[in-house]
Motif scaffolding. Structure first.
Motif, mmCIF file in Angstrom:
data_model
loop_
_atom_site.group_PDB
_atom_site.id
_atom_site.type_symbol
_atom_site.label_atom_id
_atom_site.label_comp_id
_atom_site.label_asym_id
_atom_site.label_seq_id
_atom_site.Cartn_x
_atom_site.Cartn_y
_atom_site.Cartn_z
ATOM 1 N N ALA A 188 0.836 -1.206 0.000
ATOM 2 C CA ALA A 188 0.000 0.000 0.000
ATOM 3 C C ALA A 188 0.866 1.249 0.000
ATOM 4 C CB ALA A 188 -0.928 -0.006 1.212
ATOM 5 N N TYR A 189 1.916 1.269 0.823
ATOM 6 C CA TYR A 189 2.856 2.389 0.801
ATOM 7 C C TYR A 189 3.532 2.490 -0.566
ATOM 8 C CZ TYR A 189 2.875 3.565 5.815
ATOM 9 O OH TYR A 189 2.544 4.014 7.073
ATOM 10 N N ASP A 190 3.926 1.345 -1.097
ATOM 11 C CA ASP A 190 4.665 1.307 -2.356
ATOM 12 C C ASP A 190 3.870 1.925 -3.496
ATOM 13 O OD1 ASP A 190 6.919 0.554 -3.938
ATOM 14 O OD2 ASP A 190 5.839 -1.210 -4.641
ATOM 15 N N VAL A 191 2.617 1.474 -3.691
ATOM 16 C CA VAL A 191 1.843 1.974 -4.831
ATOM 17 C C VAL A 191 1.504 3.450 -4.656
ATOM 18 C CG1 VAL A 191 0.924 -0.297 -5.440
ATOM 19 C CG2 VAL A 191 -0.368 1.139 -3.864
ATOM 20 N N ALA A 192 1.305 3.884 -3.410
ATOM 21 C CA ALA A 192 1.004 5.297 -3.185
ATOM 22 C C ALA A 192 2.210 6.176 -3.489
ATOM 23 C CB ALA A 192 0.538 5.520 -1.745
ATOM 24 N N VAL A 193 3.398 5.761 -3.034
ATOM 25 C CA VAL A 193 4.607 6.533 -3.313
ATOM 26 C C VAL A 193 4.899 6.555 -4.812
ATOM 27 C CG1 VAL A 193 7.124 6.548 -3.041
ATOM 28 C CG2 VAL A 193 5.659 6.241 -1.045
ATOM 29 N N LEU A 194 4.794 5.399 -5.464
ATOM 30 C CA LEU A 194 5.115 5.328 -6.886
ATOM 31 C C LEU A 194 4.103 6.083 -7.732
ATOM 32 C CD1 LEU A 194 6.408 1.673 -7.257
ATOM 33 C CD2 LEU A 194 7.716 3.780 -7.004
ATOM 34 N N ALA A 195 2.853 6.178 -7.265
ATOM 35 C CA ALA A 195 1.872 6.988 -7.986
ATOM 36 C C ALA A 195 2.335 8.437 -8.064
ATOM 37 C CB ALA A 195 0.501 6.900 -7.308
ATOM 38 N N GLY A 196 2.870 8.946 -6.939
ATOM 39 C CA GLY A 196 3.407 10.299 -6.945
ATOM 40 C C GLY A 196 4.587 10.441 -7.887
ATOM 41 N N MET A 197 5.436 9.415 -7.919
ATOM 42 C CA MET A 197 6.601 9.460 -8.801
ATOM 43 C C MET A 197 6.178 9.490 -10.268
ATOM 44 S SD MET A 197 9.593 6.608 -9.366
ATOM 45 C CE MET A 197 8.504 5.619 -10.419
ATOM 46 N N TYR A 198 5.247 8.620 -10.641
ATOM 47 C CA TYR A 198 4.842 8.576 -12.045
ATOM 48 C C TYR A 198 4.074 9.831 -12.455
ATOM 49 C CZ TYR A 198 6.528 3.837 -12.649
ATOM 50 O OH TYR A 198 7.332 2.740 -12.751
ATOM 51 N N GLY A 199 3.351 10.431 -11.504
ATOM 52 C CA GLY A 199 2.718 11.704 -11.800
ATOM 53 C C GLY A 199 3.754 12.783 -12.103
ATOM 54 N N MET A 200 4.855 12.770 -11.328
ATOM 55 C CA MET A 200 5.939 13.712 -11.591
ATOM 56 C C MET A 200 6.555 13.459 -12.965
ATOM 57 S SD MET A 200 9.604 14.190 -9.625
ATOM 58 C CE MET A 200 10.182 12.626 -10.287
ATOM 59 N N PHE A 201 6.788 12.178 -13.290
ATOM 60 C CA PHE A 201 7.356 11.859 -14.594
ATOM 61 C C PHE A 201 6.433 12.313 -15.729
ATOM 62 C CE2 PHE A 201 9.999 8.045 -12.901
ATOM 63 C CZ PHE A 201 10.982 8.929 -12.487
ATOM 64 N N ALA A 202 5.119 12.152 -15.542
ATOM 65 C CA ALA A 202 4.173 12.584 -16.573
ATOM 66 C C ALA A 202 4.317 14.079 -16.838
ATOM 67 C CB ALA A 202 2.739 12.252 -16.148
ATOM 68 N N GLY A 203 4.398 14.855 -15.754
ATOM 69 C CA GLY A 203 4.585 16.287 -15.925
ATOM 70 C C GLY A 203 5.917 16.614 -16.574
ATOM 71 N N PHE A 204 6.960 15.855 -16.222
ATOM 72 C CA PHE A 204 8.278 16.078 -16.803
ATOM 73 C C PHE A 204 8.269 15.808 -18.304
ATOM 74 C CE2 PHE A 204 12.553 14.217 -17.804
ATOM 75 C CZ PHE A 204 13.239 15.427 -17.806
ATOM 76 N N PHE A 205 7.636 14.714 -18.718
ATOM 77 C CA PHE A 205 7.576 14.400 -20.145
ATOM 78 C C PHE A 205 6.805 15.475 -20.913
ATOM 79 C CE2 PHE A 205 7.709 9.750 -18.614
ATOM 80 C CZ PHE A 205 9.086 9.798 -18.502
ATOM 81 N N GLN A 206 5.725 15.990 -20.300
ATOM 82 C CA GLN A 206 4.982 17.078 -20.918
ATOM 83 C C GLN A 206 5.876 18.314 -21.032
ATOM 84 O OE1 GLN A 206 1.213 16.694 -21.236
ATOM 85 N NE2 GLN A 206 1.505 18.262 -22.789
ATOM 86 N N SER A 207 6.669 18.570 -19.998
ATOM 87 C CA SER A 207 7.573 19.715 -20.000
ATOM 88 C C SER A 207 8.597 19.604 -21.123
ATOM 89 C CB SER A 207 8.287 19.801 -18.637
ATOM 90 O OG SER A 207 9.257 20.818 -18.638
ATOM 91 N N LEU A 208 9.180 18.435 -21.304
ATOM 92 C CA LEU A 208 10.159 18.240 -22.371
ATOM 93 C C LEU A 208 9.553 18.502 -23.739
ATOM 94 C CD1 LEU A 208 12.087 14.995 -21.292
ATOM 95 C CD2 LEU A 208 12.831 17.370 -21.051
ATOM 96 N N ALA A 209 8.340 17.984 -23.938
ATOM 97 C CA ALA A 209 7.688 18.157 -25.239
ATOM 98 C C ALA A 209 7.346 19.619 -25.505
ATOM 99 C CB ALA A 209 6.433 17.293 -25.313
#
Length: 296
Positions: free
Chosen positions: A168-189
């Motif tokens: 439960a901790y793992d999926v919650a933490v990683l959800a935040g990480m992947y949300g950050m990556f999504a924003g980063f990929f949008q930023s690069l584009a």
């Protein structure tokens, strides 16, 4: 005579291989197994025993660490070693959901073993340092027995006896990480569409995100209390800002697939009359069936 617990590691991808190396470095007798046997060669040279099959690996050690692709892979591999699980402790570091962790715990217990679930929040090369963090849950007695062994992997935190807690901790933490990556990929584009290199935008983005992260504890407190009054960055402001970002991207041929769903949730919050509330109130768009009262 070596009094350290014996350890078997099943699965020798980047993480599993490093886990085995850390235990070897600490002086444990380590047995390893991997479906592709060539991955075990470096560990064999380093002193590990290479098991011929999962059953032999399980039989060899007190602590059995599974570092496989996912929950079905763990069940498949351990399913051929059920006779040897009695009296052993299984520490599963493989990816999975909280429900899968609970199911695997029940299955291991039925075989006469003890179960621990672990979530490694680190890149493999940091294992064994203060930068590596592992969340563990499950059998309390087993955790205390092997805590010093697990400390070889870095900082370890016991989440509780319920086996699903680490996941439960793992999926919650990683959800935040992947949300950050999504924003980063949008930023690069977006940057590239305006002639700005990824390196240039990232030089600005990293300190900006580090500063922005400081607001997360405040948002967490608002979400926990379900109180969203604010005098600063409200939903109206953030909704307008995100809409402008997506409009700018579309005008330059940049997809809005990653962030458009977030804008839709901000739109709904504003439509429902919450425009003056904190941006953190958007979490209410993700909550379902909690029965809790939102106070502001």
């Amino acid at each position: 005579m070596n009094s350290l617990p014996t350890v078997s590691v099943l699965g020798l991808g980047n993480l599993g291989r490093t886990v085995a190396e850390r235990f070897l470095e600490a002086g444990h007798r380590v047995t390893v197994w991997n479906r592709s046997a060539h991955r075990a060669e470096r560990l064999r040279v380093g002193g590990a025993v290479v098991a011929a099959d999962p059953a032999a690996a399980v039989a060899a050690s007190e602590l059995v660490v599974t570092v496989l692709l996912d929950h079905p892979a763990v069940r498949e591999v351990l399913g051929g070693a059920t006779a040897g699980l009695a009296g052993r402790t299984v520490l599963n570091l493989s990816s999975g959901t909280p429900e899968q962790a609970a199911e695997l715990a029940a299955w291991v217990t039925d075989q006469g073993g003890a179960f621990l679930a672990g979530a490694v929040l680190a890149v493999p090369q940091t294992l064994g340092t203060s930068e590596a963090f592992t969340q563990v849950s499950g059998d309390t007695v087993a955790f205390e027995r092997y805590r010093a062994t697990l400390d070889r992997l870095g900082t370890v935190r016991y989440a509780g006896a319920a086996p699903e807690l680490a996941s439960a901790y793992d999926v919650a933490v990683l959800a935040g990480m992947y949300g950050m990556f999504a924003g980063f990929f949008q930023s690069l584009a977006l940057a590239e569409a305006s002639g700005i290199t990824g390196a240039e935008i990232t030089e600005l983005l990293v300190p900006w995100l580090a500063g922005a992260a400081a607001v997360l504890p405040l948002f967490a407190g608002e979400a926990d209390a379900r109180e969203y009054a604010t005098e600063t960055s409200n939903l109206d402001i953030n909704r307008a800002g995100l809409a402008a970002i997506l409009d700018s991207g579309r005008a330059r041929g940049v997809s809005d697939d990653l962030l458009a769903p977030l804008l839709a949730r901000l739109d709904q919050q504003v439509t429902d009359g919450h425009g003056e509330k904190s941006l953190s109130r958007v979490v209410e768009s993700f909550r379902t069936g909690t029965g809790e009262t939102v106070r502001a």
